[in-house]
Design a protein around this motif. Structure first.
Motif, PDB file in Angstrom:
ATOM      1  N   ARG A 245       4.951   4.332   1.835  1.00  0.00           N
ATOM      2  CA  ARG A 245       4.507   3.040   1.296  1.00  0.00           C
ATOM      3  C   ARG A 245       5.138   1.917   2.104  1.00  0.00           C
ATOM      4  O   ARG A 245       6.156   2.097   2.745  1.00  0.00           O
ATOM      5  CB  ARG A 245       4.811   2.929  -0.192  1.00  0.00           C
TER       6      ARG A 245
ATOM      7  N   THR B  95       4.763  11.094   0.629  1.00  0.00           N
ATOM      8  CA  THR B  95       4.151   9.793   0.369  1.00  0.00           C
ATOM      9  C   THR B  95       4.877   8.715   1.162  1.00  0.00           C
ATOM     10  O   THR B  95       6.105   8.722   1.248  1.00  0.00           O
ATOM     11  CB  THR B  95       4.233   9.460  -1.136  1.00  0.00           C
TER      12      THR B  95
ATOM     13  N   GLU C  21       0.820  -1.212   0.000  1.00  0.00           N
ATOM     14  CA  GLU C  21       0.000   0.000   0.000  1.00  0.00           C
ATOM     15  C   GLU C  21       0.853   1.260   0.000  1.00  0.00           C
ATOM     16  O   GLU C  21       1.951   1.282   0.560  1.00  0.00           O
ATOM     17  CB  GLU C  21      -0.919   0.046   1.218  1.00  0.00           C
ATOM     18  N   THR C  22       0.314   2.308  -0.627  1.00  0.00           N
ATOM     19  CA  THR C  22       0.948   3.620  -0.702  1.00  0.00           C
ATOM     20  C   THR C  22      -0.092   4.663  -0.337  1.00  0.00           C
ATOM     21  O   THR C  22      -1.262   4.532  -0.709  1.00  0.00           O
ATOM     22  CB  THR C  22       1.452   3.900  -2.133  1.00  0.00           C
TER      23      THR C  22
END
Length: 157
Positions: free
Chosen positions: A104, A102, A93-94
């Motif tokens: 991840r 961001t 998942e990011t």
């Protein structure tokens, strides 16, 4: 309450000092991330099983938002009372957790963080720790890194 929910962060106080970064939680308690952060220009990948905290300051560098990534120890009510937030990601998942930041989970219990300080409109710090040690990082622009003049936690002008 569960210890596996996303919790939205609140604004916390930030003090950038010679020895590191101090964060004042909403409830008045403080925590201190030691050391001048190491500059990062691209992706930061943490070792497995490390606690990862992301701090994004406002342009004045006196306030910010602190987010714990995949923290499974701290209960929701404690996070809510301190102002720290949390995001839980499964492998693969990011999520963009702040504009220009961001995170991840690539697998192997690691976390990857990418940030553009220009888009974040403040300084972006990542603190990686466990019971045996801690490390501090700050995302800087390519220009700052190339000029050898990257900002450190002590540059507050």
């Amino acid at each position: 309450m569960s210890a596996r929910n996303d919790v939205p962060p609140s604004t916390v106080g930030v003090d950038l000092v010679d020895a590191g970064v101090e964060v004042e939680y909403v409830d008045g308690r403080t925590t201190f991330y030691r050391g001048v952060p190491e500059p990062v220009t691209d992706t930061l990948t943490t070792p497995p099983k490390k606690e990862t905290h992301v701090l994004v300051t406002d342009p004045t560098e006196t306030e910010g938002v602190l987010l714990y990534i995949n923290d499974l120890k701290t209960h929701d009510d404690i996070l809510e009372s301190t102002g720290a937030g949390r995001v839980i990601l499964d492998d693969g998942e990011t999520e963009e957790v702040f504009p220009g930041v961001t995170v991840r989970r690539p697998g192997g219990m690691r976390t990857e963080v990418e940030a553009d300080p220009t888009l974040a409109r403040g300084r972006v710090f990542v603190f990686v720790e466990d019971d045996w040690g801690e490390a501090s990082y700050e995302f800087v622009t390519e220009d700052d890194a190339a000029g050898g003049e990257s900002e450190t936690a002590t540059d507050t002008a």
